[in-house]
Design a protein around this motif. Structure first.
Motif, PDB file in Angstrom:
ATOM      1  N   GLN A 283       0.811  -1.206   0.000  1.00 51.17           N
ATOM      2  CA  GLN A 283       0.000   0.000   0.000  1.00 51.17           C
ATOM      3  C   GLN A 283       0.850   1.263   0.000  1.00 51.17           C
ATOM      4  O   GLN A 283       0.327   2.356  -0.177  1.00 51.17           O
ATOM      5  N   TYR A 284       2.160   1.112   0.201  1.00 54.48           N
ATOM      6  CA  TYR A 284       3.052   2.262   0.206  1.00 54.48           C
ATOM      7  C   TYR A 284       3.721   2.377  -1.158  1.00 54.48           C
ATOM      8  O   TYR A 284       4.593   1.586  -1.513  1.00 54.48           O
ATOM      9  N   GLU A 285       3.344   3.379  -1.923  1.00 53.02           N
ATOM     10  CA  GLU A 285       3.850   3.518  -3.284  1.00 53.02           C
ATOM     11  C   GLU A 285       5.361   3.734  -3.314  1.00 53.02           C
ATOM     12  O   GLU A 285       6.019   3.420  -4.294  1.00 53.02           O
ATOM     13  N   ARG A 286       5.920   4.275  -2.242  1.00 50.73           N
ATOM     14  CA  ARG A 286       7.351   4.562  -2.247  1.00 50.73           C
ATOM     15  C   ARG A 286       8.193   3.286  -2.236  1.00 50.73           C
ATOM     16  O   ARG A 286       9.365   3.302  -2.575  1.00 50.73           O
ATOM     17  N   LEU A 287       7.594   2.151  -1.806  1.00 47.46           N
ATOM     18  CA  LEU A 287       8.336   0.904  -1.738  1.00 47.46           C
ATOM     19  C   LEU A 287       8.292   0.207  -3.086  1.00 47.46           C
ATOM     20  O   LEU A 287       7.617  -0.801  -3.275  1.00 47.46           O
ATOM     21  N   SER A 288       9.018   0.748  -4.022  1.00 47.14           N
ATOM     22  CA  SER A 288       8.970   0.228  -5.386  1.00 47.14           C
ATOM     23  C   SER A 288       9.955  -0.896  -5.621  1.00 47.14           C
ATOM     24  O   SER A 288       9.919  -1.534  -6.673  1.00 47.14           O
ATOM     25  N   MET A 289      10.849  -1.153  -4.651  1.00 47.92           N
ATOM     26  CA  MET A 289      11.852  -2.194  -4.835  1.00 47.92           C
ATOM     27  C   MET A 289      11.799  -3.175  -3.686  1.00 47.92           C
ATOM     28  O   MET A 289      11.995  -2.815  -2.525  1.00 47.92           O
ATOM     29  N   THR A 290      11.531  -4.433  -4.002  1.00 44.01           N
ATOM     30  CA  THR A 290      11.508  -5.499  -3.009  1.00 44.01           C
ATOM     31  C   THR A 290      12.161  -6.735  -3.606  1.00 44.01           C
ATOM     32  O   THR A 290      12.370  -6.828  -4.821  1.00 44.01           O
ATOM     33  N   ALA A 291      12.486  -7.680  -2.753  1.00 44.51           N
ATOM     34  CA  ALA A 291      13.059  -8.954  -3.207  1.00 44.51           C
ATOM     35  C   ALA A 291      12.678 -10.029  -2.200  1.00 44.51           C
ATOM     36  O   ALA A 291      12.386  -9.737  -1.032  1.00 44.51           O
ATOM     37  N   THR A 292      12.691 -11.275  -2.652  1.00 43.84           N
ATOM     38  CA  THR A 292      12.382 -12.407  -1.780  1.00 43.84           C
ATOM     39  C   THR A 292      13.430 -13.497  -1.984  1.00 43.84           C
ATOM     40  O   THR A 292      14.104 -13.560  -3.019  1.00 43.84           O
ATOM     41  N   ALA A 293      13.549 -14.366  -0.986  1.00 43.84           N
ATOM     42  CA  ALA A 293      14.453 -15.514  -1.069  1.00 43.84           C
ATOM     43  C   ALA A 293      13.970 -16.546  -0.057  1.00 43.84           C
ATOM     44  O   ALA A 293      12.980 -16.334   0.655  1.00 43.84           O
ATOM     45  N   ARG A 294      14.671 -17.675  -0.011  1.00 38.21           N
ATOM     46  CA  ARG A 294      14.396 -18.714   0.978  1.00 38.21           C
ATOM     47  C   ARG A 294      15.646 -18.918   1.805  1.00 38.21           C
ATOM     48  O   ARG A 294      16.738 -19.126   1.272  1.00 38.21           O
ATOM     49  N   CYS A 295      15.476 -18.857   3.131  1.00 37.42           N
ATOM     50  CA  CYS A 295      16.614 -18.993   4.040  1.00 37.42           C
ATOM     51  C   CYS A 295      16.242 -19.957   5.167  1.00 37.42           C
ATOM     52  O   CYS A 295      15.296 -19.682   5.915  1.00 37.42           O
ATOM     53  N   GLY A 296      16.952 -21.059   5.261  1.00 41.05           N
ATOM     54  CA  GLY A 296      16.667 -22.020   6.312  1.00 41.05           C
ATOM     55  C   GLY A 296      15.261 -22.568   6.252  1.00 41.05           C
ATOM     56  O   GLY A 296      14.658 -22.862   7.291  1.00 41.05           O
ATOM     57  N   GLY A 297      14.715 -22.705   5.050  1.00 40.01           N
ATOM     58  CA  GLY A 297      13.382 -23.255   4.891  1.00 40.01           C
ATOM     59  C   GLY A 297      12.253 -22.267   5.109  1.00 40.01           C
ATOM     60  O   GLY A 297      11.081 -22.655   5.087  1.00 40.01           O
ATOM     61  N   GLU A 298      12.582 -20.997   5.316  1.00 40.57           N
ATOM     62  CA  GLU A 298      11.562 -19.979   5.522  1.00 40.57           C
ATOM     63  C   GLU A 298      11.787 -18.800   4.588  1.00 40.57           C
ATOM     64  O   GLU A 298      12.825 -18.677   3.918  1.00 40.57           O
ATOM     65  N   ALA A 299      10.794 -17.908   4.576  1.00 40.70           N
ATOM     66  CA  ALA A 299      10.853 -16.750   3.693  1.00 40.70           C
ATOM     67  C   ALA A 299      11.862 -15.722   4.188  1.00 40.70           C
ATOM     68  O   ALA A 299      12.120 -15.597   5.387  1.00 40.70           O
ATOM     69  N   ALA A 300      12.424 -14.999   3.227  1.00 39.77           N
ATOM     70  CA  ALA A 300      13.244 -13.826   3.516  1.00 39.77           C
ATOM     71  C   ALA A 300      12.751 -12.717   2.596  1.00 39.77           C
ATOM     72  O   ALA A 300      12.460 -12.955   1.422  1.00 39.77           O
ATOM     73  N   ASN A 301      12.629 -11.527   3.137  1.00 40.50           N
ATOM     74  CA  ASN A 301      12.145 -10.392   2.353  1.00 40.50           C
ATOM     75  C   ASN A 301      13.077  -9.205   2.524  1.00 40.50           C
ATOM     76  O   ASN A 301      13.613  -8.965   3.613  1.00 40.50           O
ATOM     77  N   TYR A 302      13.245  -8.464   1.430  1.00 41.91           N
ATOM     78  CA  TYR A 302      14.123  -7.309   1.415  1.00 41.91           C
ATOM     79  C   TYR A 302      13.374  -6.143   0.785  1.00 41.91           C
ATOM     80  O   TYR A 302      12.546  -6.329  -0.122  1.00 41.91           O
ATOM     81  N   ARG A 332      25.710 -14.083   2.494  1.00 43.22           N
ATOM     82  CA  ARG A 332      26.191 -14.211   3.862  1.00 43.22           C
ATOM     83  C   ARG A 332      25.370 -15.216   4.679  1.00 43.22           C
ATOM     84  O   ARG A 332      25.897 -15.853   5.593  1.00 43.22           O
ATOM     85  N   ARG A 333      24.102 -15.345   4.367  1.00 47.23           N
ATOM     86  CA  ARG A 333      23.218 -16.197   5.170  1.00 47.23           C
ATOM     87  C   ARG A 333      22.935 -17.543   4.522  1.00 47.23           C
ATOM     88  O   ARG A 333      22.179 -18.347   5.071  1.00 47.23           O
ATOM     89  N   GLY A 334      23.512 -17.806   3.369  1.00 47.05           N
ATOM     90  CA  GLY A 334      23.318 -19.093   2.715  1.00 47.05           C
ATOM     91  C   GLY A 334      21.918 -19.307   2.204  1.00 47.05           C
ATOM     92  O   GLY A 334      21.386 -20.420   2.251  1.00 47.05           O
ATOM     93  N   CYS A 335      21.302 -18.249   1.684  1.00 44.31           N
ATOM     94  CA  CYS A 335      19.935 -18.329   1.175  1.00 44.31           C
ATOM     95  C   CYS A 335      19.950 -18.700  -0.319  1.00 44.31           C
ATOM     96  O   CYS A 335      21.008 -18.761  -0.944  1.00 44.31           O
ATOM     97  N   SER A 336      18.767 -18.901  -0.873  1.00 42.73           N
ATOM     98  CA  SER A 336      18.673 -19.260  -2.292  1.00 42.73           C
ATOM     99  C   SER A 336      17.380 -18.695  -2.861  1.00 42.73           C
ATOM    100  O   SER A 336      16.498 -18.228  -2.146  1.00 42.73           O
ATOM    101  N   GLY A 337      17.267 -18.781  -4.212  1.00 40.46           N
ATOM    102  CA  GLY A 337      16.027 -18.373  -4.879  1.00 40.46           C
ATOM    103  C   GLY A 337      15.746 -16.887  -4.816  1.00 40.46           C
ATOM    104  O   GLY A 337      14.576 -16.492  -4.722  1.00 40.46           O
ATOM    105  N   LEU A 338      16.778 -16.077  -4.906  1.00 41.17           N
ATOM    106  CA  LEU A 338      16.583 -14.625  -4.839  1.00 41.17           C
ATOM    107  C   LEU A 338      15.829 -14.125  -6.064  1.00 41.17           C
ATOM    108  O   LEU A 338      16.200 -14.392  -7.202  1.00 41.17           O
ATOM    109  N   ARG A 339      14.746 -13.377  -5.815  1.00 40.44           N
ATOM    110  CA  ARG A 339      13.959 -12.805  -6.885  1.00 40.44           C
ATOM    111  C   ARG A 339      13.657 -11.344  -6.578  1.00 40.44           C
ATOM    112  O   ARG A 339      13.346 -10.997  -5.429  1.00 40.44           O
ATOM    113  N   PHE A 340      13.736 -10.500  -7.618  1.00 43.53           N
ATOM    114  CA  PHE A 340      13.537  -9.069  -7.437  1.00 43.53           C
ATOM    115  C   PHE A 340      12.208  -8.614  -8.029  1.00 43.53           C
ATOM    116  O   PHE A 340      11.668  -9.225  -8.961  1.00 43.53           O
ATOM    117  N   SER A 341      11.709  -7.513  -7.460  1.00 44.58           N
ATOM    118  CA  SER A 341      10.531  -6.854  -7.996  1.00 44.58           C
ATOM    119  C   SER A 341      10.801  -5.356  -8.016  1.00 44.58           C
ATOM    120  O   SER A 341      10.810  -4.706  -6.954  1.00 44.58           O
TER     121      SER A 341
END
Length: 342
Positions: A283-302, A332-341
Motif C-alpha cells: 500500500q506504500y507507493e514509495r516501496l517500489s523495490m523489493t526482493a524475496t528468497a528462501r533462508c533455512g526453509g523460511e521466507a526472507a524479504n528485502y 552471507r546467510r546461505g539463502c537461495s532463490g533470490l527474486r527481485f521486484s
C-alpha cells in the motif's frame, strides 16, 4: 558493589537478633535472588538498580501448554516513574512470535532498531526492548516443517540504569538461557558480550561512518555501489548478520551545514512472519523495490525505502544498490532463490 549486596549476610545475622533496621536490604537481596526463578545475574541487578531505590516485588508465570514463560521484578518509591525493573516474556509458539514481530513493525517494517553486539541473534526494538530469537532443537519442527524457535523479549524500566555498560545485555542473555531451559528449547546457551557495551537505543544518534570507510562493516556492500564516496554520504550499520531483521541506512547531508538532506533505508526480514509484513508494504507507493528468497526453509524479504530525489542516485543506481544489498544478504546467510521486484 551496592551496600544491600555487601551487607546481605550481616543483615541476616542482625535480623536474627532483632535488628530490623537492615530489613530493606535483606528484602532487596531476597528479591534479586529469587526473581525470574533465580536467573538474574546479581552483579547486573546491582548495577542496574537506580540510586536510592528499593526493590518491591517479583513474580513469574510459566504455561507449559502454551510454551510461554513470563517474569517481572519491580521497584518501589515515589520518585520512580516506571515501577518496572525488568520484565521478560518468552514464547515458543509460532503464532505468539508472529504477533510480537508484527507489533514491533507496525509501519511497514521500517521502524527503528539497533543491532546487538558480538553477533547475538537479535536486535533492540523500537521501544528499547532486547529481542533474542533462537532455534530450539529439542522442540523439533512445527506442522509446516519449520524449525521451532524461542523468542525472548526483555524490557528494562525507564528508571533503570540501562546505560551501564554490559549490564542490560548480561541480564537479557541470562534470562534467555533460563527460558530456553525451562521451556525445553534445548538451544545452545548464549554468551554475554565480552565487551562492556552500553544498551543501544534504536532512536539515539548512533555513530555513522563515511561511505568510504564502510567496507569492513556488515553494510560493506555499499562501498563502490553507486553514490560518490564523499563526506556527504554516511552509513549507519543496523545489522549483525544473525538477527531476524536488520538494516543499512545511508544518509546524504549538506557538506557545509551538516544537515541531513536524504536517506536510503535497506531492510531485511527473515522468517515466514515477514510475508505478512511485506504484503502490507504494497500500500506504500514509495516501496517500489523489493526482493524475496528462501533462508533455512523460511521466507526472507528485502525492501528499499527512499525518495525519488536522492541526490546523485537515479532509478538505475537505486536498482543497482538494492541488488548488491540483497545479493550480499543472501550470500552471507546461505539463502537461495533470490527474486527481485522493481
Amino acid at each position: 558493589m551496592r551496600r544491600w549486596i555487601k551487607v546481605s549476610v550481616a543483615a541476616a545475622v542482625i535480623l536474627g537478633v532483632g535488628g530490623y533496621v537492615a530489613a530493606p536490604y535483606v528484602q532487596d537481596w531476597r528479591l534479586a535472588r529469587n526473581a525470574c526463578d533465580g536467573a538474574l545475574p546479581q552483579d547486573a541487578v546491582e548495577r542496574l538498580t537506580p540510586a536510592d531505590s528499593r526493590l518491591k516485588s517479583e513474580e513469574s508465570r510459566q504455561i507449559d501448554g502454551l510454551g510461554s514463560y513470563w517474569c517481572r521484578l519491580t521497584l518501589e518509591g515515589d520518585e520512580v516513574r516506571d515501577k518496572r525493573f525488568v520484565e521478560m516474556e518468552a514464547y515458543t509458539r509460532r503464532e505468539d512470535q508472529d504477533r510480537e514481530f508484527m507489533a514491533l513493525f507496525p509501519q511497514a517494517g521500517f521502524n527503528g532498531q539497533a543491532p546487538l553486539p558480538d553477533g547475538l541473534p537479535g536486535f533492540v526494538g523500537q521501544y528499547g526492548a532486547i529481542q533474542l530469537l533462537l532455534d530450539c532443537p529439542d522442540l523439533g519442527k512445527d506442522s509446516e516443517g519449520r524449525q521451532r524457535k524461542l523468542l525472548v523479549n526483555t524490557r528494562m524500566g525507564r528508571d533503570v540504569n540501562s546505560e551501564v555498560p554490559g549490564a542490560a545485555y548480561r541480564t537479557a542473555v541470562a534470562l534467555t538461557n533460563s527460558a530456553s531451559e525451562r521451556l525445553g528449547c534445548g538451544a545452545k546457551p548464549l554468551e554475554a558480550p565480552k565487551r562492556d557495551v552500553a544498551l543501544a537505543g534504536p532512536e539515539e544518534d548512533r555513530k555513522t561512518v563515511p561511505l568510504s570507510e564502510a567496507k569492513d562493516t556488515a553494510c560493506g556492500w555499499v562501498t563502490g555501489s553507486g553514490p560518490a564516496e564523499s563526506a556527504d554520504w554516511r552509513v549507519d550499520v543496523g545489522t549483525n548478520r544473525s538477527a531476524p531483521t536488520g538494516r543499512c541506512d545511508l544518509f546524504y547531508g549538506d557538506g557545509e551545514s551538516g544537515e541531513q538532506v536524504s536517506r536510503m533505508v535497506f531492510v531485511s526480514w527473515y522468517g515466514d512472519w515477514s510475508n505478512r509484513l511485506t504484503s502490507l508494504n504494497s500500500q506504500y507507493e514509495r516501496l517500489s523495490m523489493t526482493a524475496t528468497a528462501r533462508c533455512g526453509g523460511e521466507a526472507a524479504n528485502y525492501a528499499l525505502d527512499t525518495s525519488d530525489d536522492t541526490p546523485g542516485v537515479d532509478k538505475a543506481a537505486r536498482q543497482r544498490m538494492f541488488t548488491r544489498f540483497a545479493e550480499d544478504e543472501v550470500s552471507r546467510r546461505g539463502c537461495s532463490g533470490l527474486r527481485f521486484s522493481f
